[in-house]
Design a protein around this motif. Structure first.
Motif, short mmCIF file in Angstrom:
data_model
loop_
_atom_site.label_atom_id
_atom_site.label_comp_id
_atom_site.label_asym_id
_atom_site.label_seq_id
_atom_site.Cartn_x
_atom_site.Cartn_y
_atom_site.Cartn_z
N SER A 27 0.23 10.63 -7.09
CA SER A 27 -0.98 9.57 -7.16
C SER A 27 -1.08 9.75 -4.98
CB SER A 27 0.73 7.65 -6.95
OG SER A 27 -0.62 6.93 -7.09
N PRO A 28 -2.67 9.33 -4.81
CA PRO A 28 -2.72 9.33 -3.87
C PRO A 28 -2.59 7.90 -2.96
CG PRO A 28 -3.71 10.35 -5.37
CD PRO A 28 -3.18 10.27 -5.44
N TYR A 29 -3.47 6.83 -3.99
CA TYR A 29 -2.85 6.09 -3.58
C TYR A 29 -2.16 4.44 -5.09
CZ TYR A 29 -7.73 4.23 -5.38
OH TYR A 29 -8.40 3.87 -6.34
N ASN B 152 -2.37 0.33 -4.65
CA ASN B 152 -2.11 -1.29 -3.89
C ASN B 152 -1.95 -2.05 -4.59
OD1 ASN B 152 -3.20 0.83 -1.36
ND2 ASN B 152 -5.81 0.77 -2.54
N HIS C 129 0.72 -1.45 -0.42
CA HIS C 129 0.15 0.23 0.37
C HIS C 129 0.66 1.30 0.24
CE1 HIS C 129 -3.15 2.95 0.55
NE2 HIS C 129 -2.79 3.81 1.88
N ASP C 130 0.82 1.60 -1.31
CA ASP C 130 1.36 3.13 -1.27
C ASP C 130 1.00 4.13 -1.52
OD1 ASP C 130 4.04 1.41 -1.31
OD2 ASP C 130 4.10 1.48 -3.44
N TRP C 131 0.70 5.68 -0.60
CA TRP C 131 0.12 6.46 -0.79
C TRP C 131 0.88 8.35 -0.94
CZ3 TRP C 131 1.28 4.17 3.78
CH2 TRP C 131 1.60 4.88 5.20
N ASP C 132 0.08 8.89 -1.16
CA ASP C 132 0.49 10.30 -1.03
C ASP C 132 1.49 10.32 -1.69
OD1 ASP C 132 -2.15 10.75 0.40
OD2 ASP C 132 -1.24 11.19 1.88
#
Length: 698
Positions: free
Chosen positions: A254-256, A258, A241-244
């Motif tokens: 990229s806000p997210y 997954n 899970h990568d965010w912000d």
């Protein structure tokens, strides 16, 4: 003077730690290459334990790979570095994560496959340059990258295994913490991993802030059944899970992003006549990705835009190992299916960002059924012949309804098929390819540690979803980005030659290669070339003839048991033979120098990394692709690093990257590859960065 004090302080700290360490002293292992490789496979192959890498905190797998000789990586932000091997990148590389092919969800490659894993949960990294094997899928003309994880069988009464790690950096204030725990007995085991990492924007050598912040979490588990040393069944699940995630070199962030990954593996040693072993694997990798231009940055255009995307990969393989006489054989069949869908929305006459603006990937599906055989046979006491043959049937298709759907809005909006027809004079149709490739390698050991390897190969690389079917509207037309449904597969015909010499105190290797490519898939601009109907500078794809030629040289010198030095050089030249011009985004001559001092329980070293100027560029969008920002200057940076064992279980690593706080950027840089970014700029690398990493192993 202050820089000198920093260096002295670092070395003093390492010495103090070594004195304070208790328990048995252990030799810190080598990093770059492990194990003695047979001569025929030594050329162009690097295998290294990930845990032993003498670097700071890599943002992802591409960041780690970029530290290896002959590997570059294009930067668009602090996360998502895309590896380049011998001038080849993206789908010219086969990247397998624990045996599974994985494909990111972003058409602009914010999330290449090397971001879809927790590095700390993997045991080894293997890089096989060029087409030296047919075991890991079709294509792979640039090489094969294997991130592998293996849990050794537990012994009776063995205690649980555990590894805890953490790290900090200055500059970007990166923080990382993770754990890897396994329990079991000779019959079965369970392993759980987890990692959390976050970074702020870093500052370059000028002191300017670079949009590069990111947050990342990963977790996974594996359950294994191991009734004997010859039988193993594993079920594995991993999630990332990568965010912000911020990107200085793109018009969106990229806000997210997954991913969910499942794997089932079966390994059985047989020893039944000529049959030696059977292996079977099944896997699925599902990626959901979002990028937009407003939630993580100030809106710069007239409209808000967002692009949710999906990339679903499923596959498997069945492999048999056999031995007949003096020849070892590997026979197998594999299957790979990649389904990708992406739509870009905007707030045209709407309060919400929910009006379709482009069907970027119009529900694209690509299937690959492959059959392969690979054999290895000694020729006398000092020579060996290795060969492989592979056949792939590739089918590519897209949703006809999506391909014919035109977004509602201004007149310049077109459906995917309208875009394909405007630039290539054809609509999208289902495509079938029958690709036949293989390789032949001859290795000879002359004695006295001298070995020669010669190889020849043919590999075919099919166009991916972006190259074949991307359909991005834009106004003006130069902002369009349109795939080509009529692309033919790349045909790589490579030859390579390597010479390696090893003695008790030094080793060196020289490798040279030439790759003549028919139907090279070139990302270009529309200038009315053959097969291109318009001259409006839109980003398009077409087949050209190309050459890639280069070489690498490495040397390692052991002055005495405590002092070791090394150096490496890498160079590749890429030429578009059809247009007699350079191919864009090719790294210049580059290299490394290092010097290390080792004691029983600690070591320290210095590493200089450098790159020459690059004046072979394709930087004019009015006459070529414009994918290069221009001719780029050379640079060099100096890093210091060290590590020490602490007691029986601990290890501390610390260092300073870019000691002299130099401002620089790699020539291969994603900032100038975004057709929606009006200014061609480069993303600078981080300035001076102090880092520390610690781990405990039980």
């Amino acid at each position: 003077m202050s820089q000198c004090r920093v260096v002295i302080g670092l070395m003093s700290a390492l010495g103090s730690i070594a004195v304070a360490a208790d328990g048995p002293e252990t030799l810190i292992p080598e990093v770059v290459v492990t194990g003695k490789r047979p001569a025929a496979q030594a050329a162009g192959t690097i295998s290294s334990p990930i845990a032993d890498a003498r670097f700071g905190i890599p943002a992802d797998g591409g960041d780690l790979l970029r530290r290896l000789p002959g590997v570059d990586g294009s930067r668009m932000g602090g996360h998502g570095l895309d590896p380049i091997v011998r001038g080849q990148s993206q789908n010219q590389l086969n990247i397998l994560i624990d045996g599974a092919h994985a494909f990111g969800g972003c058409p602009n490659r914010m999330d290449p496959p090397t971001t879809l894993l927790d590095l700390e949960a993997y045991d080894s990294l293997t890089l096989i340059k060029s087409a030296q094997t047919v075991r890991h899928g079709g294509g792979g003309s640039g090489g094969t990258i294997l991130f592998e994880r293996h849990t050794p069988r537990f012994t009776e009464g063995e205690a649980p295994r555990a590894r805890f790690n953490g790290g900090l950096t200055s500059n970007s204030q990166t923080q990382s913490v993770g754990a890897d725990i396994a329990i079991g007995n000779p019959l079965a085991f369970a392993r759980v991993t987890g990692q959390s990492r976050g970074a702020n924007n870093y500052r370059d050598g000028h002191g300017d802030e670079v949009r590069s912040a990111y947050n990342s979490e990963a977790a996974g588990f594996a359950i294994g059944y191991t009734p004997s040393d010859s039988t193993r069944i594993e079920v594995k699940y991993d999630t990332t899970h990568d965010w912000d995630v911020l990107f200085a070199g793109a018009a969106m962030d990229s806000p997210y992003s997954n991913s969910n990954q499942w794997r089932v593996k079966f390994d059985q040693d047989v020893a039944m006549g000529s049959l030696q072993a059977l292996r079977a694997e099944l896997y699925s990798v599902n990626v959901d990705h979002l990028m937009d231009n407003y939630s993580l940055r100030a809106l710069t255009g007239l409209f808000k835009m967002r692009a949710p995307t999906e990339s679903n990969t499923a596959g498997g393989r069945f492999v048999a190992d056999l031995a007949t006489g003096d020849t070892d054989w590997t026979l197998g069949v594999d299957y790979l299916s990649v389904a990708r869908d992406a739509t870009r929305y905007w707030n045209y006459k709407s309060a919400s960002v929910d009006v379709p603006q482009s069907y970027l990937w119009p529900d694209v599906v690509q299937d690959d059924l492959g059959f392969f055989v690979e054999g290895e046979r000694p020729l006398g006491a000092s020579a060996r012949l290795t060969a492989g043959l592979r056949y792939d049937q590739v089918e590519a298709s897209l949703s006809k309804s999506r391909a014919n759907s035109a977004p509602v809005g201004p007149t310049w909006l077109m459906s995917p098929n309208q875009l394909y027809s405007a630039y290539y004079g054809r609509s999208a149709e289902d495509q079938t390819e029958n690709n036949l490739g293989g390789f032949l390698r001859y290795g000879l050991e002359f004695g006295q540690g001298l070995a020669l390897t010669a190889g020849a190969s043919r590999s075919l690389r099919t166009a991916d979803a972006t190259e074949r079917y991307l359909a991005a509207n834009g106004n003006p037309a130069s902002a369009r980005w349109v795939g080509n449904p009529g692309l033919r597969p790349e045909q790589h015909h490579q030859i390579d030659l390597s010479l390696h010499k090893t003695t008790a105190t030094w080793s060196t290797g020289l490798e040279i290669f030439h790759d003549r490519v028919d139907d090279y898939i070139l990302r270009d601009r529309a200038h009315g070339q053959s097969g291109i109907l318009l001259t409006d500078n839109a980003t398009i794809y077409r087949n050209v003839e190309a050459d890639l030629t280069g070489g690498e040289w490495t040397v390692e010198i052991q002055f005495d048991p405590r002092w070791q030095a090394g150096a490496s050089l890498a160079y590749v030249q890429a030429r578009n033979r059809s247009d007699e011009r350079a191919i864009a985004q090719i790294p210049p001559l580059s290299g490394q120098l290092k010097l290390e001092h080792r004691r029983d329980s600690w070591s320290a070293g210095a590493r200089a990394t450098w790159a020459d100027t690059q004046d072979r560029v394709d930087d004019d969008p009015l006459t070529g692709s414009g994918l290069d920002v221009g001719k780029t200057a050379g640079w060099w940076v100096l890093d210091l690093y060290g590590e020490a064992s602490i007691g029986k279980h601990g290890r501390l690593r610390l260092g300073i990257d870019n000691l002299f706080d130099r401002a620089y950027a790699y020539h291969v840089n994603r900032a100038n590859l975004d057709p929606f970014n009006p200014e061609a700029v480069q993303v600078n690398e981080p300035g001076r960065m102090l880092w520390v990493r610690a781990s405990l192993d039980f």
